[in-house]
Design a protein around this motif. Sequence first.
Motif, PDB file in Angstrom:
ATOM      1  N   GLU A  69      -3.745 -26.742 -15.049  1.00 28.00           N
ATOM      2  CA  GLU A  69      -2.967 -27.767 -14.366  1.00 28.00           C
ATOM      3  C   GLU A  69      -3.352 -27.786 -12.897  1.00 28.00           C
ATOM      4  O   GLU A  69      -3.419 -26.753 -12.240  1.00 28.00           O
ATOM      5  CB  GLU A  69      -1.466 -27.488 -14.493  1.00 28.00           C
ATOM      6  N   SER A  70      -3.609 -28.986 -12.390  1.00 28.81           N
ATOM      7  CA  SER A  70      -3.846 -29.176 -10.964  1.00 28.81           C
ATOM      8  C   SER A  70      -2.856 -30.236 -10.477  1.00 28.81           C
ATOM      9  O   SER A  70      -2.047 -30.741 -11.260  1.00 28.81           O
ATOM     10  CB  SER A  70      -5.290 -29.626 -10.706  1.00 28.81           C
ATOM     11  N   ASP A  71      -2.946 -30.576  -9.209  1.00 33.51           N
ATOM     12  CA  ASP A  71      -2.062 -31.614  -8.683  1.00 33.51           C
ATOM     13  C   ASP A  71      -2.343 -32.966  -9.326  1.00 33.51           C
ATOM     14  O   ASP A  71      -1.458 -33.804  -9.420  1.00 33.51           O
ATOM     15  CB  ASP A  71      -2.234 -31.749  -7.166  1.00 33.51           C
ATOM     16  N   LYS A  72      -3.572 -33.170  -9.788  1.00 29.62           N
ATOM     17  CA  LYS A  72      -3.984 -34.486 -10.283  1.00 29.62           C
ATOM     18  C   LYS A  72      -4.009 -34.626 -11.802  1.00 29.62           C
ATOM     19  O   LYS A  72      -3.950 -35.733 -12.318  1.00 29.62           O
ATOM     20  CB  LYS A  72      -5.356 -34.833  -9.733  1.00 29.62           C
ATOM     21  N   LYS A  73      -4.147 -33.490 -12.529  1.00 28.55           N
ATOM     22  CA  LYS A  73      -4.276 -33.633 -13.982  1.00 28.55           C
ATOM     23  C   LYS A  73      -3.989 -32.331 -14.718  1.00 28.55           C
ATOM     24  O   LYS A  73      -3.910 -31.260 -14.141  1.00 28.55           O
ATOM     25  CB  LYS A  73      -5.679 -34.108 -14.348  1.00 28.55           C
ATOM     26  N   TYR A  74      -3.852 -32.478 -16.050  1.00 28.86           N
ATOM     27  CA  TYR A  74      -3.850 -31.365 -16.982  1.00 28.86           C
ATOM     28  C   TYR A  74      -5.201 -31.413 -17.691  1.00 28.86           C
ATOM     29  O   TYR A  74      -5.729 -32.489 -17.965  1.00 28.86           O
ATOM     30  CB  TYR A  74      -2.767 -31.505 -18.054  1.00 28.86           C
ATOM     31  N   GLU A  75      -5.736 -30.255 -18.012  1.00 28.96           N
ATOM     32  CA  GLU A  75      -6.970 -30.168 -18.784  1.00 28.96           C
ATOM     33  C   GLU A  75      -6.707 -29.219 -19.940  1.00 28.96           C
ATOM     34  O   GLU A  75      -6.376 -28.058 -19.738  1.00 28.96           O
ATOM     35  CB  GLU A  75      -8.099 -29.650 -17.897  1.00 28.96           C
ATOM     36  N   VAL A  76      -6.846 -29.738 -21.152  1.00 31.64           N
ATOM     37  CA  VAL A  76      -6.538 -28.972 -22.357  1.00 31.64           C
ATOM     38  C   VAL A  76      -7.834 -28.735 -23.134  1.00 31.64           C
ATOM     39  O   VAL A  76      -8.580 -29.674 -23.399  1.00 31.64           O
ATOM     40  CB  VAL A  76      -5.521 -29.732 -23.241  1.00 31.64           C
ATOM     41  N   HIS A  77      -8.090 -27.477 -23.483  1.00 35.01           N
ATOM     42  CA  HIS A  77      -9.244 -27.102 -24.311  1.00 35.01           C
ATOM     43  C   HIS A  77      -8.694 -26.470 -25.587  1.00 35.01           C
ATOM     44  O   HIS A  77      -7.935 -25.502 -25.516  1.00 35.01           O
ATOM     45  CB  HIS A  77     -10.136 -26.084 -23.598  1.00 35.01           C
ATOM     46  N   VAL A  78      -9.089 -27.023 -26.733  1.00 38.65           N
ATOM     47  CA  VAL A  78      -8.590 -26.528 -28.016  1.00 38.65           C
ATOM     48  C   VAL A  78      -9.785 -26.134 -28.881  1.00 38.65           C
ATOM     49  O   VAL A  78     -10.676 -26.946 -29.121  1.00 38.65           O
ATOM     50  CB  VAL A  78      -7.764 -27.608 -28.750  1.00 38.65           C
ATOM     51  N   ASP A  79      -9.803 -24.879 -29.351  1.00 37.46           N
ATOM     52  CA  ASP A  79     -10.850 -24.433 -30.273  1.00 37.46           C
ATOM     53  C   ASP A  79     -10.590 -25.043 -31.650  1.00 37.46           C
ATOM     54  O   ASP A  79      -9.540 -24.796 -32.251  1.00 37.46           O
ATOM     55  CB  ASP A  79     -10.868 -22.916 -30.391  1.00 37.46           C
ATOM     56  N   LYS A 135      -2.358 -37.094 -14.161  1.00 37.63           N
ATOM     57  CA  LYS A 135      -0.936 -37.244 -13.881  1.00 37.63           C
ATOM     58  C   LYS A 135      -0.684 -38.593 -13.215  1.00 37.63           C
ATOM     59  O   LYS A 135      -1.566 -39.149 -12.557  1.00 37.63           O
ATOM     60  CB  LYS A 135      -0.458 -36.121 -12.956  1.00 37.63           C
ATOM     61  N   LEU A 136       0.516 -39.104 -13.395  1.00 34.11           N
ATOM     62  CA  LEU A 136       0.915 -40.338 -12.730  1.00 34.11           C
ATOM     63  C   LEU A 136       0.954 -40.091 -11.229  1.00 34.11           C
ATOM     64  O   LEU A 136       1.430 -39.039 -10.782  1.00 34.11           O
ATOM     65  CB  LEU A 136       2.296 -40.785 -13.208  1.00 34.11           C
ATOM     66  N   GLU A 137       0.460 -41.062 -10.461  1.00 35.03           N
ATOM     67  CA  GLU A 137       0.487 -40.898  -9.010  1.00 35.03           C
ATOM     68  C   GLU A 137       1.898 -41.009  -8.473  1.00 35.03           C
ATOM     69  O   GLU A 137       2.300 -40.244  -7.622  1.00 35.03           O
ATOM     70  CB  GLU A 137      -0.434 -41.923  -8.350  1.00 35.03           C
ATOM     71  N   ASN A 138       2.650 -41.963  -8.963  1.00 35.16           N
ATOM     72  CA  ASN A 138       4.051 -42.121  -8.564  1.00 35.16           C
ATOM     73  C   ASN A 138       4.914 -41.728  -9.747  1.00 35.16           C
ATOM     74  O   ASN A 138       5.069 -42.490 -10.686  1.00 35.16           O
ATOM     75  CB  ASN A 138       4.348 -43.569  -8.164  1.00 35.16           C
ATOM     76  N   MET A 188       5.715 -24.759 -13.583  1.00 35.86           N
ATOM     77  CA  MET A 188       6.394 -25.518 -14.602  1.00 35.86           C
ATOM     78  C   MET A 188       5.746 -25.274 -15.957  1.00 35.86           C
ATOM     79  O   MET A 188       6.402 -24.899 -16.899  1.00 35.86           O
ATOM     80  CB  MET A 188       6.368 -26.985 -14.194  1.00 35.86           C
ATOM     81  N   ALA A 189       4.421 -25.477 -16.044  1.00 30.35           N
ATOM     82  CA  ALA A 189       3.737 -25.260 -17.323  1.00 30.35           C
ATOM     83  C   ALA A 189       3.762 -23.787 -17.706  1.00 30.35           C
ATOM     84  O   ALA A 189       3.838 -23.447 -18.885  1.00 30.35           O
ATOM     85  CB  ALA A 189       2.299 -25.758 -17.246  1.00 30.35           C
ATOM     86  N   ASN A 190       3.693 -22.905 -16.706  1.00 33.35           N
ATOM     87  CA  ASN A 190       3.705 -21.473 -16.998  1.00 33.35           C
ATOM     88  C   ASN A 190       5.013 -21.037 -17.635  1.00 33.35           C
ATOM     89  O   ASN A 190       5.038 -20.141 -18.465  1.00 33.35           O
ATOM     90  CB  ASN A 190       3.437 -20.670 -15.729  1.00 33.35           C
ATOM     91  N   GLU A 191       6.132 -21.668 -17.232  1.00 35.84           N
ATOM     92  CA  GLU A 191       7.420 -21.330 -17.841  1.00 35.84           C
ATOM     93  C   GLU A 191       7.421 -21.660 -19.332  1.00 35.84           C
ATOM     94  O   GLU A 191       7.938 -20.907 -20.142  1.00 35.84           O
ATOM     95  CB  GLU A 191       8.545 -22.100 -17.149  1.00 35.84           C
ATOM     96  N   ILE A 192       6.805 -22.785 -19.673  1.00 34.58           N
ATOM     97  CA  ILE A 192       6.720 -23.180 -21.084  1.00 34.58           C
ATOM     98  C   ILE A 192       5.900 -22.160 -21.862  1.00 34.58           C
ATOM     99  O   ILE A 192       6.288 -21.728 -22.942  1.00 34.58           O
ATOM    100  CB  ILE A 192       6.099 -24.582 -21.211  1.00 34.58           C
TER     101      ILE A 192
END
Length: 145
Positions: free
Chosen positions: A45-55, A131-134, A1-5
């Motif tokens: 992106e994992s099943d539980k979260k997104y992790e964003v690193h910005v320089d 990410k939201l659990e539900n 999903m994120a890769n398509e973006i």
Amino acid sequence: MANEIMDRNNLMKNWFNNDSWMNNIPSIFDNNFPDDSTLKTDIKESDKKYEVHVDMPAFDKRDIDINYENDVLTVSGHRDSFNDHNDNKGDMIMSERSSGRFMRQYRLPSVDTKAIKATYDKGVLKVDLPKLENKLDSGHHVDID
């Protein structure tokens, strides 16, 4: 999903960067429209979260703003002009560092907004977006009678 973006973003960047008309825009606009080197980002992106690193080198932590609204993470900030750019002696032969206002946006859906955390260390902003659990229903199928 994120890769398509990301693929769509890269396609648009390549189209604009390879267009000869776009390459001929005068350099007078360089300070108003930062080039590709601004706010370089890695997103995991994992099943539980997104992790964003910005320089964000040479930014003061107080000058960085992070907002998450309508599934969009917005990172913005401003960097004042550099003191050593005042070249009274005429010895500055090149200046590539930019100053001004910078902003990037990232579409990252289904985030638990109350659990977002951010840190800034050595010029890198790290934002954890659990990410939201539900997941909320994004739609509802209606059967036809």
